[in-house]
Each structure stands twice: as structure tokens, then as C-alpha cells.
Design an enzyme around this catalytic site. Sequence first.
Site, PDB file in Angstrom:
ATOM      1  N   ASP A  36       0.872  -1.185   0.000  1.00 54.77           N
ATOM      2  CA  ASP A  36       0.000   0.000   0.000  1.00 54.77           C
ATOM      3  C   ASP A  36       0.907   1.233   0.000  1.00 54.77           C
ATOM      4  O   ASP A  36       2.068   1.157   0.427  1.00 54.77           O
ATOM      5  CB  ASP A  36      -0.893   0.019   1.264  1.00 54.77           C
ATOM      6  CG  ASP A  36      -2.145   0.872   1.103  1.00 54.77           C
ATOM      7  OD1 ASP A  36      -3.245   0.305   1.098  1.00 54.77           O
ATOM      8  OD2 ASP A  36      -2.008   2.117   0.983  1.00 54.77           O
ATOM      9  N   ARG A  38       0.194   3.700   1.889  1.00 53.79           N
ATOM     10  CA  ARG A  38       0.189   4.056   3.319  1.00 53.79           C
ATOM     11  C   ARG A  38       0.687   2.863   4.104  1.00 53.79           C
ATOM     12  O   ARG A  38       0.182   1.745   3.925  1.00 53.79           O
ATOM     13  CB  ARG A  38      -1.225   4.370   3.815  1.00 53.79           C
ATOM     14  CG  ARG A  38      -1.861   5.614   3.255  1.00 53.79           C
ATOM     15  CD  ARG A  38      -3.243   5.834   3.866  1.00 53.79           C
ATOM     16  NE  ARG A  38      -4.155   4.734   3.573  1.00 53.79           N
ATOM     17  CZ  ARG A  38      -4.971   4.167   4.451  1.00 53.79           C
ATOM     18  NH1 ARG A  38      -4.996   4.571   5.702  1.00 53.79           N
ATOM     19  NH2 ARG A  38      -5.771   3.185   4.097  1.00 53.79           N
ATOM     20  N   TYR A 140     -15.635   8.396 -10.323  1.00 52.79           N
ATOM     21  CA  TYR A 140     -15.344   7.027  -9.850  1.00 52.79           C
ATOM     22  C   TYR A 140     -16.057   5.998 -10.734  1.00 52.79           C
ATOM     23  O   TYR A 140     -15.453   5.042 -11.223  1.00 52.79           O
ATOM     24  CB  TYR A 140     -15.816   6.933  -8.401  1.00 52.79           C
ATOM     25  CG  TYR A 140     -15.784   5.565  -7.758  1.00 52.79           C
ATOM     26  CD1 TYR A 140     -14.574   4.935  -7.474  1.00 52.79           C
ATOM     27  CD2 TYR A 140     -16.966   4.918  -7.396  1.00 52.79           C
ATOM     28  CE1 TYR A 140     -14.555   3.686  -6.855  1.00 52.79           C
ATOM     29  CE2 TYR A 140     -16.955   3.681  -6.773  1.00 52.79           C
ATOM     30  CZ  TYR A 140     -15.746   3.069  -6.501  1.00 52.79           C
ATOM     31  OH  TYR A 140     -15.737   1.843  -5.883  1.00 52.79           O
TER      32      TYR A 140
HETATM   33  P1  NAD Z   1     -10.008   1.925   0.563  1.00 51.13           P
HETATM   34  O1  NAD Z   1     -10.030   3.368   0.160  1.00 51.13           O
HETATM   35  O2  NAD Z   1     -10.399   1.561   1.952  1.00 51.13           O
HETATM   36  O3  NAD Z   1      -8.570   1.318   0.288  1.00 51.13           O
HETATM   37  C1  NAD Z   1      -7.817   1.631  -0.869  1.00 51.13           C
HETATM   38  C2  NAD Z   1      -6.360   1.539  -0.493  1.00 51.13           C
HETATM   39  O4  NAD Z   1      -5.593   1.905  -1.662  1.00 51.13           O
HETATM   40  C3  NAD Z   1      -5.964   2.524   0.623  1.00 51.13           C
HETATM   41  O5  NAD Z   1      -5.365   1.827   1.695  1.00 51.13           O
HETATM   42  C4  NAD Z   1      -4.973   3.473  -0.053  1.00 51.13           C
HETATM   43  O6  NAD Z   1      -3.915   3.879   0.791  1.00 51.13           O
HETATM   44  C5  NAD Z   1      -4.461   2.614  -1.207  1.00 51.13           C
HETATM   45  N1  NAD Z   1      -3.931   3.430  -2.296  1.00 51.13           N
HETATM   46  C6  NAD Z   1      -4.436   4.583  -2.797  1.00 51.13           C
HETATM   47  N2  NAD Z   1      -3.618   5.054  -3.749  1.00 51.13           N
HETATM   48  C7  NAD Z   1      -2.587   4.193  -3.864  1.00 51.13           C
HETATM   49  C8  NAD Z   1      -1.435   4.149  -4.681  1.00 51.13           C
HETATM   50  N3  NAD Z   1      -1.147   5.107  -5.564  1.00 51.13           N
HETATM   51  N4  NAD Z   1      -0.601   3.085  -4.545  1.00 51.13           N
HETATM   52  C9  NAD Z   1      -0.873   2.108  -3.642  1.00 51.13           C
HETATM   53  N5  NAD Z   1      -1.933   2.113  -2.818  1.00 51.13           N
HETATM   54  C10 NAD Z   1      -2.788   3.138  -2.945  1.00 51.13           C
HETATM   55  O7  NAD Z   1     -10.895   1.137  -0.502  1.00 51.13           O
HETATM   56  P2  NAD Z   1     -11.684  -0.244  -0.294  1.00 51.13           P
HETATM   57  O8  NAD Z   1     -13.009   0.093   0.227  1.00 51.13           O
HETATM   58  O9  NAD Z   1     -10.834  -1.228   0.421  1.00 51.13           O
HETATM   59  O10 NAD Z   1     -11.890  -0.662  -1.809  1.00 51.13           O
HETATM   60  C11 NAD Z   1     -10.992  -1.503  -2.486  1.00 51.13           C
HETATM   61  C12 NAD Z   1     -11.448  -1.613  -3.928  1.00 51.13           C
HETATM   62  O11 NAD Z   1     -12.782  -2.131  -3.973  1.00 51.13           O
HETATM   63  C13 NAD Z   1     -11.498  -0.289  -4.675  1.00 51.13           C
HETATM   64  O12 NAD Z   1     -11.097  -0.483  -6.011  1.00 51.13           O
HETATM   65  C14 NAD Z   1     -12.945   0.106  -4.630  1.00 51.13           C
HETATM   66  O13 NAD Z   1     -13.298   0.895  -5.741  1.00 51.13           O
HETATM   67  C15 NAD Z   1     -13.616  -1.242  -4.696  1.00 51.13           C
HETATM   68  N6  NAD Z   1     -14.953  -1.211  -4.094  1.00 51.13           N
HETATM   69  C16 NAD Z   1     -15.119  -1.028  -2.749  1.00 51.13           C
HETATM   70  C17 NAD Z   1     -16.388  -0.991  -2.208  1.00 51.13           C
HETATM   71  C18 NAD Z   1     -16.614  -0.789  -0.740  1.00 51.13           C
HETATM   72  O14 NAD Z   1     -17.779  -0.653  -0.322  1.00 51.13           O
HETATM   73  N7  NAD Z   1     -15.573  -0.779   0.078  1.00 51.13           N
HETATM   74  C19 NAD Z   1     -17.500  -1.156  -3.039  1.00 51.13           C
HETATM   75  C20 NAD Z   1     -17.301  -1.285  -4.419  1.00 51.13           C
HETATM   76  C21 NAD Z   1     -16.023  -1.348  -4.934  1.00 51.13           C
HETATM   77  C1  AKB Z   2     -18.539   3.829  -2.627  1.00 46.06           C
HETATM   78  O1  AKB Z   2     -19.531   4.152  -1.948  1.00 46.06           O
HETATM   79  O2  AKB Z   2     -17.880   4.605  -3.326  1.00 46.06           O
HETATM   80  C2  AKB Z   2     -18.165   2.377  -2.627  1.00 46.06           C
HETATM   81  C3  AKB Z   2     -18.799   1.685  -3.784  1.00 46.06           C
HETATM   82  C4  AKB Z   2     -20.173   1.177  -3.676  1.00 46.06           C
HETATM   83  O3  AKB Z   2     -18.180   1.555  -4.808  1.00 46.06           O
HETATM   84  N1  AKB Z   2     -18.534   1.804  -1.373  1.00 46.06           N
END
Ligand code: NAD
Ligand code: AKB
Length: 318
Positions: A36, A38, A140
Amino acid sequence: MKKEKILIIGANGQIGSVLTDVLKLQYGSDHVIPSDIRVPEKKDQLFERLDVLDKNQLATLVNKHNITQIYHLAAILSAKGELHPQWAWDVNMNSLFNVLELAKEKSIQLFFPSSIAVFGKEAPKNQTPQYAPLTPTTVYGISKVAGENWCQYYHDKYGVDVRSIRYPGIIGYQSLPGGGTTDYAVEIYHAAVKGEAYTSFLSENTTLPMIYMDDAIKATIAIMEAPQEQIKIRTSYNLSGMSFSPIEIAQSIQQHYPDFKVSYAPDFREAIAQSWPSSIDDSAARADWGWKASVDLNMMTSDMIKNLKMKYLSTVSA
Ligand code: NAD
Ligand code: AKB
């Protein structure tokens, strides 16, 4: 233990931190490399700090660890993306290109998470089908539609084994969400367990598709482990867990905390939520690779409250 060598990009995020632990249990700790931009507070021994926009650094890591599978989770989510549209586009698209190119060169199997955010107002709101118009209103959502199509392109043109799910909003006790429109559904449980009132940034009747973290992780690993011939869609599969509105989740929590108070102050995220489906038809995922959700709203509420109580109790006694 299985032989894959797995790189998780975005492993410090809401999904990545949980997926890392589950994959370590299934594949062995030395087969999973969390990375990551971070660095987490509690750093895994094999953790690598990686900016996925740096393709040389990414290639070096892949070579160093002989990576055979990548879960590319790094992205800027819907709400944060609307505050910084060009940055969101840059991170979401250029990270995917770096990963797809490497997957092509090294025959790496790839997971790309898409989202219900690919749908816009032209898609049917209820039981949104797999093939519906994709006219998202957020940067997005636009990046996820483009990403899905690039995944299909790399599969069809170069044979990259890339697999994808359109996740609903994900809810879990293990980690905090990172800037999405569905984040309220995690925050509300934390408030209830801490004995605080909660103000929802979505209005009371805005229903969205959601899924419990355990089901989301189960689906993610299932699609990656399914035999190639079962994966018939190379853009992204619809996935359904449950659907509810803020008032319904509040009522579910009030079965455990009758005095829990919720008020509503919708902000810019309400318009995003209004443009998304209320429920999802995931029959293609069910038919092709045997997907079936197992957790409903009241089961989730009981499990969230049980685990968050333990979490807050251990923080107080630590
Ligand atoms: P999150 O924001 O919690 O985690 C994303 C991680 O990516 C963070 O820890 C951030 O530090 C890291 N990151 C950002 N830029 C970076 C870079 N340049 N290099 C390396 N790391 C980097 O997101 P999440 O909720 O864990 O989602 C993960 C994936 O699932 C995403 O692609 C998101 O679009 C998708 N998604 C999530 C949800 C949800 O409800 N959580 C729903 C639909 C889709
Ligand atoms: C968001 O709300 O952006 C995410 C998703 C549904 O992709 N949890």
C-alpha cells in the site's frame, strides 16, 4: 497450502486489510505480500510500501516475490473522487494500466474490483440486470466502466486472466471505509456501540445494495479460484448481498439498542446514491461460478454489534 504467490495492492484499505488475513490463512503467510502507499500501524513482516502509479517499483516487487496473482484494490472511491475528480481518474486508470501491462508480460492472474457505481439513472433501479446502460454520474463510476472495458480488452486481445466483481457497499467491523457513498452503513454501527447518536448523510429512505464483508471476501476468492471456463464475463459480474435504507438499518440496530437515535442531514452523497441501483440481479454470477450470499441485514447487525463491542472493550482495557 496452495502454491500461488499473491500481491495485494491497497492492502491497508477497508477490503484489503481483511482479504490479506483470509488469504494468509488459506495460502500461507509467506505466500501473501500486502502492499500500500500508506504503511499500516501494525506492519506485516512481508509488507511492501508501494505507489502503484510507479510502474518500475511495481515491476521490481513482482519480480522480487515471483508474483503469480494480483488483487488490485487501490482506488479513490466515489465521494472522495467527486472532491478531486482529476486525481481520482489519474489514480484509478493509471494504476490499472500499470497492473494490466504487467499481468500481460508475466501471465499474472488479476482481480479488479468494480462497483455498483458503474450504473447511472438510465439503468433499471430494482434488480438491475447484468447488461444495463452504463451511464455513471461520478468520476469514480466512469473510471470503473472504463476499467471494466480495459479488463475485457486485455483478456480478449492478450489472454490476460482478469476477473472482476461489481461490489455493492461493503460493511464490516474489521476496518473503516475509505471515502465512499455507502460509508454511513459502517459508521452507524460504531456510533450505536459507542452509545452515541448518529446523523446519516443519506436520507432515510435511500435504499442501496450492500454486502457483509464475509460474503464479499468469499465472492472475491471464489471468482479467483473458479476454473477458467466458468468465467464467461470479462468486464465485471453483478453481485448482490442485501438492500436496505438508513431507516431500515437504524431499526435493525434498535432491536439491540432501543434508545439509539438517528437523524438525517443529506449532503452531496445523496445525489450519488440516488443515481445508483436499489437492488442488483446477480443471476450471472450464480449461474457461472456458483455465487450465493449468506448474510442478511439482521444477521449482519448481530455480528457487527457483537464484534464491535469486543473491539471497543479491548481498546478500553488496553
Ligand atoms: P479503501 O479506500 O479503503 O482502500 C484503498 C487503499 O488503496 C488505501 O489503503 C490506499 O492507501 C491505497 N492506495 C491509494 N492510492 C494508492 C497508490 N497510488 N498506490 C498504492 N496504494 C494506494 O478502498 P476499499 O473500500 O478497500 O476498496 C478496495 C477496492 O474495492 C477499490 O477499487 C474500490 O473501488 C472497490 N470497491 C469497494 C467498495 C466498498 O464498499 N468498500 C465497493 C465497491 C467497490
Ligand atoms: C462507494 O460508496 O464509493 C463504494 C462503492 C459502492 O463503490 N462503497
